[in-house]
Design an enzyme around this catalytic site. Structure first.
Site, mmCIF file in Angstrom:
data_model
loop_
_atom_site.group_PDB
_atom_site.id
_atom_site.type_symbol
_atom_site.label_atom_id
_atom_site.label_comp_id
_atom_site.label_asym_id
_atom_site.label_seq_id
_atom_site.Cartn_x
_atom_site.Cartn_y
_atom_site.Cartn_z
ATOM 1 C CB CYS A 1 -29.897 109.441 -89.103
ATOM 2 S SG CYS A 1 -28.366 107.946 -90.277
ATOM 3 C CE LYS B 1 -33.788 107.462 -89.153
ATOM 4 N NZ LYS B 1 -32.600 106.848 -88.065
ATOM 5 C CD GLU C 1 -29.603 108.612 -85.513
ATOM 6 O OE1 GLU C 1 -28.873 107.841 -86.251
ATOM 7 O OE2 GLU C 1 -31.117 107.642 -86.446
HETATM 8 N N1 CDT Z 1 -29.350 105.736 -87.973
HETATM 9 C C1 CDT Z 1 -29.178 105.590 -89.729
HETATM 10 O O1 CDT Z 1 -30.635 106.270 -90.435
HETATM 11 N N2 CDT Z 1 -28.615 105.044 -90.526
HETATM 12 C C2 CDT Z 1 -28.784 104.346 -91.789
HETATM 13 C C3 CDT Z 1 -27.697 103.532 -92.104
HETATM 14 C C4 CDT Z 1 -28.217 102.528 -93.206
HETATM 15 S S1 CDT Z 1 -27.841 101.030 -93.430
HETATM 16 C C5 CDT Z 1 -29.724 100.233 -92.206
HETATM 17 C C6 CDT Z 1 -27.892 106.042 -93.239
HETATM 18 O O2 CDT Z 1 -29.111 105.843 -94.043
HETATM 19 O O3 CDT Z 1 -27.584 106.765 -92.759
#
Ligand code: CDT
Length: 350
Positions: A182, A132, A47
């Site tokens: 993600c 996303k 990502e």
């Molecule tokens: N980039 C991303 O979506 N990261 C999130 C971190 C969550 S903390 C707000 C994840 O779900 O891995």
């Protein structure tokens, strides 16, 4: 007949705020060269692979974030990746920040920002794009947080759904491919929407800190990787698909990202896993025949799914409180000590 494709999760070590696109692209080109040597046919980059994970940096004027975004694809900076794909005949998946000029839901054409990913084939053609859907974090600067997570400030919710496309890839004449990004991996709904389109290969990139940055309660650090893997393994198993999950890893702008990129088979097993917090190519041979077992038995959707019982999945967002149980002959009425009311009474009260 076996249908085998060799895939790679191209994990990236940290990209600092000061690193230019060119630095990122050079490192990705080296991973593509390594992929060629190892006979890889499809490479999955993380990502927001071209920059640091910039949603941790607050900019009052959102336009000041524009240098982190691509206004076209291929952009001048990413053109070498497309050229390498063509030269080596390798497909790739790339996560990036996208600026587009298109109509919103009210029909007004305007500048719009998405957290996006594209799939490019070995001829350099753009095969699929995804934006996303599940954007974590917050939109305004939060002084209580250790590190900001401003995805809700910089991006709109993706408007392309969860698309799946069947296209030739590597030596395969057709492969059903889908993407998520993600945080999407933690939502079973996202996996199921891909599963309902017969996806065979899910590609996803992620940026996840090693520790909880929100300062809300305690989260054991060893569970962070466990929950990520649990989500990906469950999603792959329950939808009988392969999954390639590629991370950003290491200490980026002072924030540690946990890496642990993996490739998972349709039984939910981890076939290969990153062992560093650096640029690393994690590869596996995926025999697509393996999707058949789940599809023909326990997850034969057309035989066993019961959508008539799943209405709440699309009808509501938050959880609603359940009815409270009460023994039929108990004198609940007027008895406030238990805090209980009869189910019937609650109905009558609306
Ligand atoms: N980039 C991303 O979506 N990261 C999130 C971190 C969550 S903390 C707000 C994840 O779900 O891995």
């Amino acid at each position: 007949m076996s249908r085998i494709i060799t895939v790679a999760a191209a994990q990236l070590g940290p990209l600092q705020l000061s690193d230019t696109r060119e630095v990122a692209i050079q490192r990705m080109m080296r991973l593509l060269e390594r992929a060629r040597v190892r006979g890889v046919e499809l490479v999955v980059f993380p990502e927001l692979a071209l920059t640091t994970f910039f949603p941790r940096h607050y900019r009052e004027d959102i336009a000041e974030a524009d240098p982190w975004f691509e206004e076209s694809m291929p952009s001048p900076a990413t053109a070498p990746l497309f050229a390498a794909a063509r030269k080596y005949g390798i497909g790739f998946h790339l996560g990036y920040a996208e600026i587009t000029h298109e109509a919103d839901e009210t029909g007004v054409v305007r500048r719009r920002r998405f957290n996006s990913a594209i799939l490019v084939n070995g001829a350099g053609d753009l095969v699929l794009k995804y934006r996303k859907v599940h954007l974590p974090g917050h939109a305004e600067f939060d002084p209580k947080r250790r590190v900001q997570h401003l995805e809700k400030r910089y991006f709109e919710v993706g408007n392309l759904g969860f698309p799946v496309i069947r296209a030739p890839m590597g030596g395969l004449s057709g492969l059903n491919m889908g993407m998520m990004i993600c945080n999407d991996r933690r939502w079973p709904e996202a996996w199921r929407v891909l599963g309902l389109q017969g996806v065979e290969m899910v590609m996803l990139g992620y940026n996840t800190p090693s520790t909880n940055q929100s300062a809300v309660g305690f989260e054991a650090p060893h569970l962070r990787v466990a929950h990520s893997h649990l989500s990906i393994q469950a999603g792959a198993y329950q939808n009988a698909t392969f999954a390639v999950a590629s991370a950003k890893a290491g200490v980026e702008d002072g924030c540690e990202m946990f890496g642990h990129s993996i490739i998972v088979n349709p039984q939910g097993e981890i076939l290969a896993q990153a062992t560093t917090w650096d640029d690393e190519l994690v590869t596996a041979d995926c025999n697509l025949e393996q999707v058949q077992l789940g599809r023909k038995t326990i997850f034969a959707f057309d035989q066993h799914r019961r959508p008539e019982a799943y209405g709440r999945i699309t009808a509501q967002v938050g959880a609603v409180e359940p009815k409270v149980w009460c023994r039929p002959l108990d004198p609940c009425e007027g008895d406030t000590s238990s805090g209980l009311t009869r189910v019937d009474d609650r109905k009558a009260a609306g």
